[in-house]
Design a protein around this motif. Structure first.
Motif, short mmCIF file in Angstrom:
data_model
loop_
_atom_site.label_atom_id
_atom_site.label_comp_id
_atom_site.label_asym_id
_atom_site.label_seq_id
_atom_site.Cartn_x
_atom_site.Cartn_y
_atom_site.Cartn_z
N ASP A 8 14.29 9.67 -11.97
CA ASP A 8 14.28 10.16 -10.59
C ASP A 8 13.94 9.00 -9.66
N LYS A 9 14.30 9.16 -8.39
CA LYS A 9 14.03 8.10 -7.41
C LYS A 9 13.03 8.61 -6.38
N LEU A 10 11.81 8.05 -6.42
CA LEU A 10 10.77 8.36 -5.45
C LEU A 10 10.63 7.20 -4.49
N VAL A 11 10.48 7.51 -3.20
CA VAL A 11 10.31 6.48 -2.19
C VAL A 11 9.18 6.87 -1.25
N CYS A 12 8.58 5.86 -0.62
CA CYS A 12 7.63 6.13 0.45
C CYS A 12 8.45 6.34 1.73
N ALA A 13 7.79 6.67 2.82
CA ALA A 13 8.48 6.93 4.08
C ALA A 13 9.18 5.69 4.63
N HIS A 14 8.84 4.51 4.12
CA HIS A 14 9.42 3.25 4.59
C HIS A 14 10.47 2.72 3.61
N GLN A 15 10.91 3.60 2.71
CA GLN A 15 11.95 3.32 1.72
C GLN A 15 11.53 2.37 0.60
N GLY A 16 10.23 2.20 0.40
CA GLY A 16 9.75 1.47 -0.77
C GLY A 16 9.96 2.33 -2.01
N ILE A 17 10.37 1.73 -3.10
CA ILE A 17 10.72 2.46 -4.31
C ILE A 17 9.56 2.45 -5.30
N VAL A 18 9.19 3.65 -5.76
CA VAL A 18 8.14 3.80 -6.77
C VAL A 18 8.74 3.47 -8.13
N GLN A 19 8.07 2.60 -8.87
CA GLN A 19 8.53 2.23 -10.21
C GLN A 19 8.04 3.28 -11.20
N LEU A 20 8.94 4.17 -11.60
CA LEU A 20 8.59 5.25 -12.53
C LEU A 20 8.77 4.79 -13.96
N SER A 50 8.84 -1.45 3.75
CA SER A 50 9.00 -2.25 4.97
C SER A 50 7.96 -1.95 6.05
N HIS A 51 6.92 -1.20 5.72
CA HIS A 51 5.91 -0.81 6.71
C HIS A 51 5.20 -2.04 7.27
N ASN A 52 5.05 -2.05 8.61
CA ASN A 52 4.26 -3.11 9.26
C ASN A 52 3.56 -2.52 10.47
N ILE A 53 2.49 -3.17 10.87
CA ILE A 53 1.73 -2.76 12.04
C ILE A 53 1.74 -3.93 13.03
N LEU A 54 2.38 -3.69 14.17
CA LEU A 54 2.52 -4.72 15.20
C LEU A 54 3.08 -6.02 14.64
N GLY A 55 4.06 -5.91 13.78
CA GLY A 55 4.72 -7.09 13.22
C GLY A 55 4.05 -7.68 12.00
N VAL A 56 2.90 -7.13 11.62
CA VAL A 56 2.19 -7.64 10.44
C VAL A 56 2.51 -6.72 9.25
N PRO A 57 3.07 -7.27 8.17
CA PRO A 57 3.40 -6.44 7.02
C PRO A 57 2.18 -5.74 6.45
N LYS A 58 2.32 -4.44 6.22
CA LYS A 58 1.28 -3.61 5.59
C LYS A 58 2.00 -2.63 4.65
N PRO A 59 2.65 -3.15 3.62
CA PRO A 59 3.48 -2.29 2.76
C PRO A 59 2.66 -1.36 1.87
N CYS A 60 3.27 -0.24 1.55
CA CYS A 60 2.72 0.63 0.50
C CYS A 60 2.90 -0.14 -0.81
N THR A 61 1.87 -0.17 -1.64
CA THR A 61 1.95 -0.95 -2.87
C THR A 61 1.75 -0.15 -4.15
N LYS A 62 1.13 1.06 -4.03
CA LYS A 62 0.90 1.85 -5.24
C LYS A 62 0.58 3.30 -4.89
N ILE A 63 0.62 4.15 -5.90
CA ILE A 63 0.26 5.56 -5.77
C ILE A 63 -1.25 5.67 -5.99
#
Length: 113
Positions: A8-20, A50-63
């Motif tokens: 299955d393909k799980l993603v965060c709201a910023h289209q980051g892919i969860v490694q299942l 691709s999440h960032n706050i005011l141009g600073v990357p703040k990606p989702c990294t894990k569950i």
């Protein structure tokens, strides 16, 4: 309710892919894919967020959070509860973002919960 599978393909709201990866659940195959248990999913890495706050990357990294309601009450594999596909929107990343399932596939196994 359907079990979450490693294909299955799980993603965060910023289209980051969860490694299942099915480790604890690999002893139960559905359509030749291992089921995903709570411990298989907890701390799973997320890539490409691709999440960032005011141009600073703040990606989702894990569950980091899997609520009990997202787990089957009837199916366990190796003492581990199976994650339910229909409840992935309750599961959170380290940025507090819920997951989304992309392209749900037909499965030959359904659970009551």
């Amino acid at each position: 309710m359907k079990p979450l599978l490693e294909n299955d393909k799980l993603v965060c709201a910023h289209q980051g892919i969860v490694q299942l990866k099915s480790d604890k659940g690999k002893d139960l195959l559905v359509d030749d894919n291992g089921v995903i248990t709570e411990n298989d999913l907890m701390n799973s890495p997320i890539s490409g967020c691709s999440h960032n706050i005011l141009g600073v990357p703040k990606p989702c990294t894990k569950i980091v959070q899997i609520p009990p309601n997202a787990l089957s009450e009837t199916l366990e594999v190796n003492g581990e509860r199976v994650v339910l596909e229909d409840m992935v929107s309750m599961i959170m990343t380290d940025n507090g973002v819920p997951l989304q399932l992309q392209g749900s596939q037909e499965k030959s196994l359904e659970l009551d919960k």
